[in-house]
Design an enzyme around this catalytic site. Structure first.
Site, PDB file in Angstrom:
ATOM      1  N   ARG A 179     -19.397  -8.744  84.315  1.00 45.30           N
ATOM      2  CA  ARG A 179     -20.099  -7.462  84.198  1.00 45.30           C
ATOM      3  C   ARG A 179     -21.421  -7.560  84.928  1.00 45.30           C
ATOM      4  O   ARG A 179     -21.861  -8.640  85.319  1.00 45.30           O
ATOM      5  CB  ARG A 179     -20.342  -7.120  82.727  1.00 45.30           C
ATOM      6  CG  ARG A 179     -21.261  -8.097  82.032  1.00 45.30           C
ATOM      7  CD  ARG A 179     -21.926  -7.519  80.805  1.00 45.30           C
ATOM      8  NE  ARG A 179     -22.539  -8.562  80.017  1.00 45.30           N
ATOM      9  CZ  ARG A 179     -23.680  -9.170  80.313  1.00 45.30           C
ATOM     10  NH1 ARG A 179     -24.341  -8.858  81.413  1.00 45.30           N
ATOM     11  NH2 ARG A 179     -24.173 -10.106  79.522  1.00 45.30           N
ATOM     12  N   GLY A 180     -22.082  -6.432  85.050  1.00 47.68           N
ATOM     13  CA  GLY A 180     -23.424  -6.432  85.603  1.00 47.68           C
ATOM     14  C   GLY A 180     -24.413  -6.936  84.563  1.00 47.68           C
ATOM     15  O   GLY A 180     -24.067  -7.151  83.401  1.00 47.68           O
ATOM     16  N   THR A 208     -27.114 -11.728  77.464  1.00 47.30           N
ATOM     17  CA  THR A 208     -27.318 -11.085  76.183  1.00 47.30           C
ATOM     18  C   THR A 208     -26.598 -11.893  75.117  1.00 47.30           C
ATOM     19  O   THR A 208     -25.853 -12.820  75.423  1.00 47.30           O
ATOM     20  CB  THR A 208     -26.888  -9.608  76.166  1.00 47.30           C
ATOM     21  OG1 THR A 208     -27.457  -8.970  75.011  1.00 47.30           O
ATOM     22  CG2 THR A 208     -25.385  -9.447  76.165  1.00 47.30           C
ATOM     23  N   HIS A 230     -24.144 -11.732  71.611  1.00 43.03           N
ATOM     24  CA  HIS A 230     -23.225 -10.965  70.772  1.00 43.03           C
ATOM     25  C   HIS A 230     -22.942 -11.786  69.525  1.00 43.03           C
ATOM     26  O   HIS A 230     -22.798 -13.011  69.611  1.00 43.03           O
ATOM     27  CB  HIS A 230     -21.892 -10.700  71.484  1.00 43.03           C
ATOM     28  CG  HIS A 230     -22.021  -9.922  72.743  1.00 43.03           C
ATOM     29  ND1 HIS A 230     -22.507  -8.634  72.782  1.00 43.03           N
ATOM     30  CD2 HIS A 230     -21.727 -10.247  74.021  1.00 43.03           C
ATOM     31  CE1 HIS A 230     -22.499  -8.210  74.025  1.00 43.03           C
ATOM     32  NE2 HIS A 230     -22.035  -9.165  74.796  1.00 43.03           N
ATOM     33  N   ALA A 268     -27.473  -2.606  74.174  1.00 40.92           N
ATOM     34  CA  ALA A 268     -27.434  -3.086  75.554  1.00 40.92           C
ATOM     35  C   ALA A 268     -26.155  -2.592  76.223  1.00 40.92           C
ATOM     36  O   ALA A 268     -25.128  -2.430  75.561  1.00 40.92           O
ATOM     37  CB  ALA A 268     -27.491  -4.605  75.570  1.00 40.92           C
ATOM     38  N   GLY A 291     -23.563  -3.113  79.760  1.00 40.56           N
ATOM     39  CA  GLY A 291     -23.162  -3.885  80.924  1.00 40.56           C
ATOM     40  C   GLY A 291     -21.739  -3.515  81.290  1.00 40.56           C
ATOM     41  O   GLY A 291     -20.845  -3.608  80.449  1.00 40.56           O
ATOM     42  N   CYS A 321     -31.323  -9.431  78.445  1.00 41.49           N
ATOM     43  CA  CYS A 321     -31.039  -8.633  79.639  1.00 41.49           C
ATOM     44  C   CYS A 321     -31.979  -8.966  80.792  1.00 41.49           C
ATOM     45  O   CYS A 321     -32.194  -8.152  81.694  1.00 41.49           O
ATOM     46  CB  CYS A 321     -31.054  -7.139  79.312  1.00 41.49           C
ATOM     47  SG  CYS A 321     -29.889  -6.704  78.004  1.00 41.49           S
TER      48      CYS A 321
END
Length: 183
Positions: free
Chosen positions: A49-50, A54, A56, A116, A118, A147
């Site tokens: 992803r971009g 991050t 989770h 967030a 992405g 991020c």
């Protein structure tokens, strides 16, 4: 997500996946190692992803948004805005005012990130999505520049007195995403 997206045809319906991850850091394609600022036993997983890094974990609602943008008739920036609006709407329904921050995708309350985003787009179809902090242990965020922003504060619904459980927040978020993405 990758397999689903690779197998999609023009007729494949969009999907929305809701889940909670076990503790994990995800590092986006452009992610730089220096944004992991402290050693932990939490795994770091590079993903496509971009965005940067991050966290989770349990108590965070993750919504994977598998959308064919060609059918929607709008681009990735519009999808991001609609996803952000969905989180803003969920929080507004709980009496909380949230906002976007120019140049930093996600949703913020008084400068602290509560959600967030992405995404990745392949062949006009998106995957990955957003992470909404509901009722979780925020301590792992201290080991990263969330991020890619040094010192970025993070928060969660519980800190705001929002009494939604992660499953309740997930259902509210799903309804809001469906409303904003398909309106």
């Amino acid at each position: 997500m990758q397999d689903f997206t690779a197998r999609r045809t023009a007729d494949t319906p969009d999907e929305l996946w809701l889940l909670e991850h076990p503790p994990v850091y995800t590092q986006g394609q452009a992610g730089r190692a220096e944004h992991l600022i402290a050693a932990t036993d939490i795994p770091v997983v590079p993903i496509d992803r971009g965005g940067q890094i991050t966290y989770h974990g349990p108590g965070q609602v993750v919504a994977y948004v598998l959308v064919d943008l060609r059918r929607r008739g709008y681009g990735i920036r519009e999808l991001v805005a609609r996803m952000e609006q969905a989180v803003i709407n969920v929080l507004a329904a709980q009496g909380v005012t949230a906002a976007r921050l120019v140049g930093a995708p996600g949703i913020y309350i008084d400068g602290a990130k509560i959600a967030a985003l992405g995404l990745r787009v392949k062949h006009g179809c998106t995957y990955h999505g957003l992470a909404f902090n509901v009722d979780m242990d925020l301590a792992p965020f201290a080991a990263i520049n969330p991020c890619g922003y040094a010192g970025m504060p993070v928060m969660q619904c519980r800190d705001l007195g929002v009494k939604l459980s992660p499953p309740q927040a997930g259902q509210a978020l799903a309804r809001a995403l469906l409303d904003t993405i398909y309106s």
